[in-house]
Design an enzyme around this catalytic site. Structure first.
Site, mmCIF file in Angstrom:
data_model
loop_
_atom_site.group_PDB
_atom_site.id
_atom_site.type_symbol
_atom_site.label_atom_id
_atom_site.label_comp_id
_atom_site.label_asym_id
_atom_site.label_seq_id
_atom_site.Cartn_x
_atom_site.Cartn_y
_atom_site.Cartn_z
ATOM 1 N N GLY A 86 5.407 -3.283 5.818
ATOM 2 C CA GLY A 86 4.205 -4.088 5.942
ATOM 3 C C GLY A 86 4.536 -5.536 6.241
ATOM 4 O O GLY A 86 5.678 -5.986 6.079
ATOM 5 N N GLY A 134 6.368 0.425 4.646
ATOM 6 C CA GLY A 134 5.223 0.954 5.384
ATOM 7 C C GLY A 134 5.608 1.841 6.537
ATOM 8 O O GLY A 134 4.836 2.718 6.941
ATOM 9 N N GLU A 157 11.432 -2.119 -2.005
ATOM 10 C CA GLU A 157 10.452 -3.038 -2.595
ATOM 11 C C GLU A 157 10.950 -3.815 -3.804
ATOM 12 O O GLU A 157 10.516 -4.949 -4.037
ATOM 13 C CB GLU A 157 9.174 -2.262 -2.953
ATOM 14 C CG GLU A 157 8.315 -1.893 -1.765
ATOM 15 C CD GLU A 157 8.852 -0.716 -0.958
ATOM 16 O OE1 GLU A 157 8.316 -0.461 0.131
ATOM 17 O OE2 GLU A 157 9.801 -0.050 -1.427
ATOM 18 N N ASP A 165 5.483 1.948 -2.489
ATOM 19 C CA ASP A 165 4.098 2.392 -2.308
ATOM 20 C C ASP A 165 4.025 3.302 -1.094
ATOM 21 O O ASP A 165 4.982 3.994 -0.793
ATOM 22 C CB ASP A 165 3.156 1.176 -2.204
ATOM 23 C CG ASP A 165 3.408 0.335 -0.962
ATOM 24 O OD1 ASP A 165 4.525 0.359 -0.403
ATOM 25 O OD2 ASP A 165 2.471 -0.380 -0.528
#
Length: 363
Positions: A86, A134, A157, A165
């Protein structure tokens, strides 16, 4: 025409009519029976933003009912990789300002991850080069996931004070043994064979053969085209490390995991411990809990709701802003975590990340 996109262009090819749909950051085209999504931010390693999520979702909606499209193919522009994750600069800025844009982005991104997992047509992800965060969410939930000798797949992360995520905790909770726990906590990147071992990929195709695979995807059933070019992957590393990984990461807490890693006598385990000691203590404890809870949840959608809660909590905490600053903005690689040590992160601190929040995604 897919809503929200600017123009058709293109030319005839040997595979039949080629139509190209052009946007700034996502290129959409059809070649024969295959529809292609190309992430097109090569200077940012195809980092994913909210507008790109919308463009991909709109394309999948249109192609789902288009009888001329038999297969969807995801790839990334440039030579470096599919997607580095992301747009964490945007998330950093939103977190610093106390905004709500990140939650809105994650809500739509996680819905897209779930949609990819249940897409009714073959969804082929070409996971060449760097595939992180992502990018894993866009690829590893697909039906046919192709890695190459250049693939480096990771959920990194904890390095930026965040928590895996995009369904990453679902995937990593279901690896053989505790390989996924090791990858979630350390953020380590794996190559093709280890990605296959961990259930993040299906087939190995040398990068030089990807143009041939694309040609065949235009005219053949997706599984036939992929299997035609698939080869045995080079030797990996994780299978031989299963013994110490499973033994060390079975410990009850992050503190105990560190103690086992440091005391194992295995050089690679000590390296993993050193890596963990550089990560956000809060992120480590929340990540361990998230992976363990994800293992007990039945569906990807349930895990994505859990991840949404965790992400919404993380964006209000100081470590995410500090981690992105240290790794991406100032690049001093010297984050000052708050709290600075594992002992100061309480069970109540961890539990707050799993509390229900407003406007959770529905599927």
């Amino acid at each position: 025409m897919v809503p929200g996109h600017r123009r058709y262009g293109g030319r005839r090819s040997s595979t039949g009519e080629r139509r190209t749909l052009v946007t700034d950051d996502v290129l959409l085209r059809t070649e024969g029976r295959a529809a292609h999504i190309v992430l097109n931010r090569p200077r940012a390693l195809n980092a994913l933003d909210h507008a790109m999520v919308g463009a991909i979702d709109a394309a999948l909606s249109a192609w789902e009912t288009d009888s001329s499209v038999a297969t969807v193919v995801l790839s990334g522009a440039g030579e470096r990789g599919l997607c580095a994750g992301g747009d964490i600069r945007a998330i950093h800025d939103d977190a610093k300002a106390g905004g709500t844009a990140s939650a809105a982005f994650w809500r739509d991104e996680y819905r897209l991850n779930a949609r990819i997992a249940r897409y009714p047509k073959p969804y082929v992800a070409l996971m060449d080069g760097i595939v992180m965060g992502g990018g894993v969410g866009l690829s590893a939930h697909g039906a046919l996931r192709v890695v190459t000798e250049r693939s480096r797949v990771a959920m990194p992360e904890t390095t930026i004070g965040f928590v895996p995520d995009v369904g990453g905790t679902y995937l990593l909770s279901r690896t053989p043994g505790l390989l996924g726990t090791h990858l979630a906590l350390t953020g380590a990147a794996v190559g093709a064979t280890d990605a296959q071992l961990c259930g993040l990929a299906d087939h190995f195709v040398p990068s030089a053969l990807l143009p041939h695979l694309r040609e065949d995807l235009a005219r053949l059933p997706a599984h036939v085209a992929v299997e035609r070019w698939a080869q045995p992957a080079p030797e990996g590393e994780l299978a031989a490390a299963r013994e110490w990984i499973d033994a060390c990461y079975a410990a009850d807490s992050v503190e105990d995991i560190l103690e086992r890693l440091l005391g194992s006598g295995v050089p690679a385990a000590k390296e993993a411990a050193v890596t963990l000691q550089s990560k956000s203590p809060t992120s480590l404890k929340v990540t361990l809990e998230a992976v363990r809870r994800a293992r007990e949840l039945s569906t990807l959608e349930e895990v994505l709701v859990q991840e949404f809660r965790v992400s919404c909590a993380a964006v209000t905490m100081p470590d995410l802003v500090e981690g992105v600053r240290a790794q991406v903005i100032d690049k001093d690689r010297s984050p000052k975590w708050t709290p600075a040590d594992l002992a100061s992160v309480t069970a109540a601190d961890v539990e707050r990340f799993f509390a229900p929040v407003r406007d959770e995604p529905t599927f």
